[in-house]
Design a protein around this motif. Structure first.
Motif, PDB file in Angstrom:
ATOM      1  N   ARG A 155       4.491  -6.271  -2.667  1.00  0.00           N
ATOM      2  CA  ARG A 155       3.143  -5.967  -3.157  1.00  0.00           C
ATOM      3  C   ARG A 155       2.480  -7.222  -3.720  1.00  0.00           C
ATOM      4  N   LEU A 156       3.209  -7.996  -4.516  1.00  0.00           N
ATOM      5  CA  LEU A 156       2.644  -9.211  -5.087  1.00  0.00           C
ATOM      6  C   LEU A 156       2.240 -10.209  -4.005  1.00  0.00           C
ATOM      7  N   ALA A 157       3.059 -10.333  -2.961  1.00  0.00           N
ATOM      8  CA  ALA A 157       2.734 -11.240  -1.856  1.00  0.00           C
ATOM      9  C   ALA A 157       1.499 -10.757  -1.105  1.00  0.00           C
ATOM     10  N   ARG A 158       1.398  -9.443  -0.910  1.00  0.00           N
ATOM     11  CA  ARG A 158       0.210  -8.893  -0.233  1.00  0.00           C
ATOM     12  C   ARG A 158      -1.035  -9.167  -1.060  1.00  0.00           C
ATOM     13  N   GLU A 159      -0.944  -8.916  -2.354  1.00  0.00           N
ATOM     14  CA  GLU A 159      -2.090  -9.152  -3.229  1.00  0.00           C
ATOM     15  C   GLU A 159      -2.448 -10.635  -3.293  1.00  0.00           C
ATOM     16  N   ALA A 160      -1.445 -11.514  -3.306  1.00  0.00           N
ATOM     17  CA  ALA A 160      -1.693 -12.960  -3.313  1.00  0.00           C
ATOM     18  C   ALA A 160      -2.387 -13.400  -2.027  1.00  0.00           C
ATOM     19  N   ALA A 161      -2.123 -12.683  -0.936  1.00  0.00           N
ATOM     20  CA  ALA A 161      -2.786 -12.962   0.342  1.00  0.00           C
ATOM     21  C   ALA A 161      -4.179 -12.327   0.393  1.00  0.00           C
ATOM     22  N   ASP A 162      -4.572 -11.691  -0.718  1.00  0.00           N
ATOM     23  CA  ASP A 162      -5.878 -11.043  -0.846  1.00  0.00           C
ATOM     24  C   ASP A 162      -6.076  -9.950   0.211  1.00  0.00           C
ATOM     25  N   LEU A 163      -5.020  -9.154   0.395  1.00  0.00           N
ATOM     26  CA  LEU A 163      -5.066  -8.046   1.341  1.00  0.00           C
ATOM     27  C   LEU A 163      -4.885  -6.725   0.604  1.00  0.00           C
ATOM     28  N   THR A 164      -5.656  -5.734   0.983  1.00  0.00           N
ATOM     29  CA  THR A 164      -5.427  -4.372   0.495  1.00  0.00           C
ATOM     30  C   THR A 164      -4.383  -3.737   1.397  1.00  0.00           C
ATOM     31  N   VAL A 165      -3.876  -2.588   0.995  1.00  0.00           N
ATOM     32  CA  VAL A 165      -2.936  -1.865   1.856  1.00  0.00           C
ATOM     33  C   VAL A 165      -3.623  -1.527   3.175  1.00  0.00           C
ATOM     34  N   ASP A 166      -4.880  -1.107   3.117  1.00  0.00           N
ATOM     35  CA  ASP A 166      -5.619  -0.791   4.347  1.00  0.00           C
ATOM     36  C   ASP A 166      -5.737  -2.018   5.249  1.00  0.00           C
ATOM     37  N   ASP A 167      -6.009  -3.197   4.650  1.00  0.00           N
ATOM     38  CA  ASP A 167      -6.084  -4.433   5.438  1.00  0.00           C
ATOM     39  C   ASP A 167      -4.755  -4.697   6.144  1.00  0.00           C
ATOM     40  N   LEU A 168      -3.668  -4.534   5.393  1.00  0.00           N
ATOM     41  CA  LEU A 168      -2.345  -4.778   5.957  1.00  0.00           C
ATOM     42  C   LEU A 168      -2.063  -3.828   7.113  1.00  0.00           C
ATOM     43  N   VAL A 169      -2.382  -2.559   6.930  1.00  0.00           N
ATOM     44  CA  VAL A 169      -2.157  -1.563   7.978  1.00  0.00           C
ATOM     45  C   VAL A 169      -2.959  -1.928   9.230  1.00  0.00           C
ATOM     46  N   GLU A 170      -4.173  -2.399   9.052  1.00  0.00           N
ATOM     47  CA  GLU A 170      -4.990  -2.814  10.205  1.00  0.00           C
ATOM     48  C   GLU A 170      -4.367  -4.002  10.931  1.00  0.00           C
ATOM     49  N   ARG A 171      -3.866  -4.957  10.179  1.00  0.00           N
ATOM     50  CA  ARG A 171      -3.232  -6.128  10.796  1.00  0.00           C
ATOM     51  C   ARG A 171      -1.927  -5.741  11.485  1.00  0.00           C
ATOM     52  N   LEU A 172      -1.200  -4.824  10.890  1.00  0.00           N
ATOM     53  CA  LEU A 172       0.008  -4.316  11.549  1.00  0.00           C
ATOM     54  C   LEU A 172      -0.357  -3.639  12.860  1.00  0.00           C
ATOM     55  N   ARG A 173      -1.402  -2.813  12.828  1.00  0.00           N
ATOM     56  CA  ARG A 173      -1.857  -2.114  14.027  1.00  0.00           C
ATOM     57  C   ARG A 173      -2.235  -3.121  15.121  1.00  0.00           C
ATOM     58  N   ALA A 174      -2.921  -4.197  14.720  1.00  0.00           N
ATOM     59  CA  ALA A 174      -3.311  -5.231  15.686  1.00  0.00           C
ATOM     60  C   ALA A 174      -2.079  -5.903  16.293  1.00  0.00           C
ATOM     61  N   ALA A 175      -0.966  -5.910  15.542  1.00  0.00           N
ATOM     62  CA  ALA A 175       0.286  -6.488  16.028  1.00  0.00           C
ATOM     63  C   ALA A 175       1.123  -5.457  16.787  1.00  0.00           C
ATOM     64  N   GLY A 176       0.581  -4.250  16.963  1.00  0.00           N
ATOM     65  CA  GLY A 176       1.282  -3.214  17.713  1.00  0.00           C
ATOM     66  C   GLY A 176       2.235  -2.377  16.882  1.00  0.00           C
ATOM     67  N   ILE A 177       2.088  -2.415  15.575  1.00  0.00           N
ATOM     68  CA  ILE A 177       2.970  -1.660  14.688  1.00  0.00           C
ATOM     69  C   ILE A 177       2.128  -0.640  13.931  1.00  0.00           C
ATOM     70  N   GLU A 178       2.336   0.625  14.244  1.00  0.00           N
ATOM     71  CA  GLU A 178       1.580   1.708  13.609  1.00  0.00           C
ATOM     72  C   GLU A 178       2.332   2.229  12.395  1.00  0.00           C
ATOM     73  N   ARG A 179       1.753   2.077  11.229  1.00  0.00           N
ATOM     74  CA  ARG A 179       2.328   2.627  10.006  1.00  0.00           C
ATOM     75  C   ARG A 179       1.193   3.211   9.169  1.00  0.00           C
ATOM     76  N   HIS A 180       1.490   4.271   8.457  1.00  0.00           N
ATOM     77  CA  HIS A 180       0.515   4.925   7.593  1.00  0.00           C
ATOM     78  C   HIS A 180       0.459   4.168   6.263  1.00  0.00           C
TER      79      HIS A 180
END
Length: 82
Positions: free
Chosen positions: A14-39
């Motif tokens: 969580r701290l690394a995600r926040e340091a990257a200035d990403l929300t959970v929704d942002d991360l999920v979108e980037r995962l989806r773009a990489a072909g990984i579907e997660r809720h």
């Protein structure tokens, strides 16, 4: 699905995600773009320590937030603390 051989540290993730200035929704979108579907709830549960990610998700998470995987793992106990 490959098993993760180390234990992910949800707080560090969580701290690394926040340091990257990403929300959970942002991360999920980037995962989806990489072909990984997660809720979003899956990511939240991992970050809260209620769930462990699989290897594919853990690797993608580290890549997206821009840190080495080992930085997101639980620290191994030292001989002094064991």
């Amino acid at each position: 699905m490959a098993k993760l051989t180390l234990t992910a540290d949800g707080r560090k993730m969580r701290l690394a995600r926040e340091a990257a200035d990403l929300t959970v929704d942002d991360l999920v979108e980037r995962l989806r773009a990489a072909g990984i579907e997660r809720h979003v709830d899956t990511i939240r549960n991992i970050e809260l320590g209620h769930q462990q990610p699989g290897l594919e998700l853990f690797n993608a998470y580290a890549r997206i937030v821009g840190v080495p995987r080992m930085d997101l793992a639980v620290d191994e106990p030292t001989a002094e603390s064991a």
